[in-house]
Design an enzyme around this catalytic site. Structure first.
Site, PDB file in Angstrom:
ATOM      1  N   ARG A   1      -7.632  76.255  94.877  1.00  0.00           N
ATOM      2  CA  ARG A   1      -6.960  77.130  93.917  1.00  0.00           C
ATOM      3  C   ARG A   1      -7.973  77.909  93.075  1.00  0.00           C
ATOM      4  O   ARG A   1      -9.121  77.494  92.917  1.00  0.00           O
ATOM      5  CB  ARG A   1      -6.022  76.358  92.991  1.00  0.00           C
ATOM      6  CG  ARG A   1      -6.709  75.349  92.078  1.00  0.00           C
ATOM      7  CD  ARG A   1      -6.941  75.847  90.668  1.00  0.00           C
ATOM      8  NE  ARG A   1      -7.809  74.943  89.926  1.00  0.00           N
ATOM      9  CZ  ARG A   1      -9.117  75.050  89.862  1.00  0.00           C
ATOM     10  NH1 ARG A   1      -9.744  75.998  90.512  1.00  0.00           N
ATOM     11  NH2 ARG A   1      -9.845  74.192  89.167  1.00  0.00           N
TER      12      ARG A   1
ATOM     13  N   HIS B   1      -8.616  73.941  80.877  1.00  0.00           N
ATOM     14  CA  HIS B   1      -8.686  72.820  79.932  1.00  0.00           C
ATOM     15  C   HIS B   1      -7.430  72.784  79.063  1.00  0.00           C
ATOM     16  O   HIS B   1      -7.496  72.510  77.867  1.00  0.00           O
ATOM     17  CB  HIS B   1      -9.963  72.904  79.084  1.00  0.00           C
ATOM     18  CG  HIS B   1     -11.196  72.684  79.906  1.00  0.00           C
ATOM     19  ND1 HIS B   1     -11.626  71.430  80.273  1.00  0.00           N
ATOM     20  CD2 HIS B   1     -12.046  73.565  80.483  1.00  0.00           C
ATOM     21  CE1 HIS B   1     -12.725  71.556  81.020  1.00  0.00           C
ATOM     22  NE2 HIS B   1     -12.990  72.827  81.174  1.00  0.00           N
TER      23      HIS B   1
ATOM     24  N   ASP C   1      -4.377  71.647  80.908  1.00  0.00           N
ATOM     25  CA  ASP C   1      -3.387  70.809  81.625  1.00  0.00           C
ATOM     26  C   ASP C   1      -3.335  69.388  81.067  1.00  0.00           C
ATOM     27  O   ASP C   1      -2.256  68.806  80.960  1.00  0.00           O
ATOM     28  CB  ASP C   1      -3.590  70.820  83.150  1.00  0.00           C
ATOM     29  CG  ASP C   1      -4.940  70.340  83.641  1.00  0.00           C
ATOM     30  OD1 ASP C   1      -5.851  70.135  82.813  1.00  0.00           O
ATOM     31  OD2 ASP C   1      -5.086  70.165  84.870  1.00  0.00           O
TER      32      ASP C   1
ATOM     33  N   GLY D   1     -15.650  74.273  91.898  1.00  0.00           N
ATOM     34  CA  GLY D   1     -14.592  74.600  90.945  1.00  0.00           C
ATOM     35  C   GLY D   1     -13.379  75.251  91.582  1.00  0.00           C
ATOM     36  O   GLY D   1     -12.522  75.776  90.878  1.00  0.00           O
TER      37      GLY D   1
ATOM     38  N   SER E   1     -11.742  71.719  95.770  1.00  0.00           N
ATOM     39  CA  SER E   1     -11.864  71.154  97.118  1.00  0.00           C
ATOM     40  C   SER E   1     -11.284  69.749  97.136  1.00  0.00           C
ATOM     41  O   SER E   1     -10.703  69.323  98.140  1.00  0.00           O
ATOM     42  CB  SER E   1     -13.332  71.129  97.548  1.00  0.00           C
ATOM     43  OG  SER E   1     -14.113  70.484  96.568  1.00  0.00           O
TER      44      SER E   1
ATOM     45  N   ASP F   1      -4.492  71.361  89.512  1.00  0.00           N
ATOM     46  CA  ASP F   1      -5.022  71.677  90.841  1.00  0.00           C
ATOM     47  C   ASP F   1      -4.096  71.169  91.944  1.00  0.00           C
ATOM     48  O   ASP F   1      -3.808  71.877  92.917  1.00  0.00           O
ATOM     49  CB  ASP F   1      -6.411  71.040  91.024  1.00  0.00           C
ATOM     50  CG  ASP F   1      -7.369  71.435  89.918  1.00  0.00           C
ATOM     51  OD1 ASP F   1      -7.075  72.399  89.198  1.00  0.00           O
ATOM     52  OD2 ASP F   1      -8.404  70.767  89.775  1.00  0.00           O
TER      53      ASP F   1
ATOM     54  N   TYR G   1     -16.585  66.760  81.023  1.00  0.00           N
ATOM     55  CA  TYR G   1     -15.137  66.927  81.176  1.00  0.00           C
ATOM     56  C   TYR G   1     -14.402  65.802  80.445  1.00  0.00           C
ATOM     57  O   TYR G   1     -13.428  66.033  79.716  1.00  0.00           O
ATOM     58  CB  TYR G   1     -14.783  66.933  82.668  1.00  0.00           C
ATOM     59  CG  TYR G   1     -13.321  67.190  82.966  1.00  0.00           C
ATOM     60  CD1 TYR G   1     -12.828  68.475  83.084  1.00  0.00           C
ATOM     61  CD2 TYR G   1     -12.434  66.127  83.139  1.00  0.00           C
ATOM     62  CE1 TYR G   1     -11.488  68.716  83.360  1.00  0.00           C
ATOM     63  CE2 TYR G   1     -11.091  66.351  83.425  1.00  0.00           C
ATOM     64  CZ  TYR G   1     -10.631  67.642  83.537  1.00  0.00           C
ATOM     65  OH  TYR G   1      -9.301  67.878  83.812  1.00  0.00           O
TER      66      TYR G   1
HETATM   67  C1  GLA Z   1     -10.512  70.654  86.756  1.00  0.00           C
HETATM   68  C2  GLA Z   1      -9.407  69.616  86.667  1.00  0.00           C
HETATM   69  C3  GLA Z   1      -8.084  70.250  86.254  1.00  0.00           C
HETATM   70  C4  GLA Z   1      -8.251  71.106  84.992  1.00  0.00           C
HETATM   71  C5  GLA Z   1      -9.449  72.050  85.147  1.00  0.00           C
HETATM   72  C6  GLA Z   1      -9.733  72.812  83.874  1.00  0.00           C
HETATM   73  O1  GLA Z   1     -10.249  71.555  87.792  1.00  0.00           O
HETATM   74  O2  GLA Z   1      -9.237  68.974  87.919  1.00  0.00           O
HETATM   75  O3  GLA Z   1      -7.113  69.269  86.056  1.00  0.00           O
HETATM   76  O4  GLA Z   1      -8.371  70.297  83.856  1.00  0.00           O
HETATM   77  O5  GLA Z   1     -10.622  71.360  85.521  1.00  0.00           O
HETATM   78  O6  GLA Z   1      -8.680  73.655  83.584  1.00  0.00           O
END
Ligand code: GLA
Length: 384
Positions: A27, A34, A36, A125, A128, A173, A222
């Site tokens: 996606r 940041h 979700d 990012g 995958s 994702d 994260y």
């Molecule tokens: C990663 C996480 C998602 C989301 C993004 C940031 O891709 O897997 O859940 O938090 O970072 O938006």
């Protein structure tokens, strides 16, 4: 091509033919990062890069799961599905199979053989890992003759990532990978779980530039943002995090700058998601691109989720204000990919603008891909 590679690998690794398969896309998040795990809003889309997992069930007792990948040497044999160590590239598939087992969907006398091929770049990012999880779940649905509710499927995949990869990710994702649709993005509201399709303008060009800086989300940064968001939710409540009114200094503890910044990011970023959707509907490109730029600034200044490579790419795009385009990191940031969104942008133009500047600064050319909004997970049409 991917299906053929996975079929060939399956035959080589397991001396037989796969009977079922699943394919699932990566996606790109257009805006709303940041948010979700903080009950905010996001606007991702599934892309035309995917992971294919093919499989067969075997009557046996020795190992529950055997898995081979076109990008890894040798097959891995997992004898205890529930064991979270050791961890490795296969953990995502193991975690998904373990979720099926937790729900009593894997009969004890069966083993699973899986072969994987993917063209979603790893650790960049573009999700995958979610593509791998969702493709595995889709393959297992076929192999075990079950049909999951799409939202449950995304949740099981997210849980697999929490428990088996140790990443406290949100659900954006996996949901995008399950539900994506060609030509559309998905407005996701993480406080209600609701999703709605947003038709993308035909002349919106979406280009991804890979910083080449790989991130592993398990590595601290994260998780720190995630923890700060949980503190903000507890202190302020979800409704306040989604409020139009900026946060006042007295609303959060003065010493806890990270929590304040994360709260302000989630609040403003969620508003930006809806403003972007409104701007797209009105064909207000100036408004749309301004929100994209603000999103980058918020990720950089409030979350510290930028890096020199991201700044270089965004800077090269911003240095050409006569072009109707804007750029922001997509996904977690800290490296990974930058998405460039633009109107009337010619093929190759982003690369021509960014590559020389990036090459000057980092001594290498960045990978650049055009991407399109694509359909979500499905079984492959035919196995070869
Ligand atoms: C990663 C996480 C998602 C989301 C993004 C940031 O891709 O897997 O859940 O938090 O970072 O938006």
């Amino acid at each position: 091509m991917l299906v053929r590679s996975a079929c060939d690998l399956f035959a080589e690794a397991f001396q037989g033919r796969a009977t079922h398969g699943g394919q699932a896309p990566g996606r790109v998040n257009l805006i709303g990062d940041h948010t979700d795990y903080a009950m905010g809003l996001a606007l991702p889309m599934a892309i035309d890069r995917r992971c294919v997992v093919l499989g067969a069930v075997r009557p046996r007792k020795d190992s529950v799961l055997s898995i081979a990948s076109t990008s890894q040497p040798g097959a891995v044999h997992v004898s205890d599905l529930a064991a979270v160590h050791p961890r490795g590239w296969w953990s995502y598939a193991q975690g998904v199979a373990a979720m099926f087992a937790r729900h009593q969907l894997v009969p004890g006398h069966l083993g699973l053989d899986l072969a994987v091929a993917s063209d979603v770049p790893l650790g960049s990012g573009l999700s995958s890992s979610a593509a791998f999880e969702v493709a595995t779940a889709t393959c297992l649905e076929g192999l075990l003759d079950v049909r999951l509710d799409p939202h449950d499927k995304a949740r099981w995949c997210q849980q697999a990532e929490h428990d088996f990869a140790g990443v406290p990710c949100g659900i954006m994702d996996q949901t995008a990978s399950v539900l994506g649709r060609a030509g559309r993005a998905l407005r996701m509201d993480f406080s209600t779980g609701q999703t709605a399709f947003v038709t993308l303008p035909a002349d919106l060009r979406i280009v991804v530039v890979n910083t080449g800086v790989r991130h592993a989300l398990g590595e601290g940064a994260y998780a720190r943002l995630h923890a700060a968001a949980q503190r903000a939710r507890t202190l302020l409540g979800e409704a306040r995090l989604r409020n139009e009114r900026p946060l006042e200094p007295h609303e959060l503890p003065r010493q806890d700058a990270l929590t304040r910044n994360v709260a302000e990011h989630v609040r403003s970023e969620s508003l930006r998601v809806d403003r972007c959707i409104e701007a797209l509907a009105r064909e207000d490109w100036v408004g749309f691109l301004a929100r994209v730029r603000e999103s980058h600034e918020s990720m950089r200044d409030r979350l510290g989720a930028s890096c020199p490579e991201i700044e270089c790419i965004v800077g090269a795009i911003d240095a050409r204000p006569e072009r109707a385009w804007a750029a922001r990191p997509t996904g977690a940031g800290f490296g990974g990919c930058v998405v460039v969104l633009g109107r009337g942008v010619e093929e190759g133009e982003v690369s021509r603008c960014v590559a020389p500047v990036f090459q000057d600064s980092f001594g290498r050319a960045p990978e650049v891909w055009d991407v399109r909004a694509a359909d979500g997970a499905a079984a492959p049409q035919a196995l070869i």
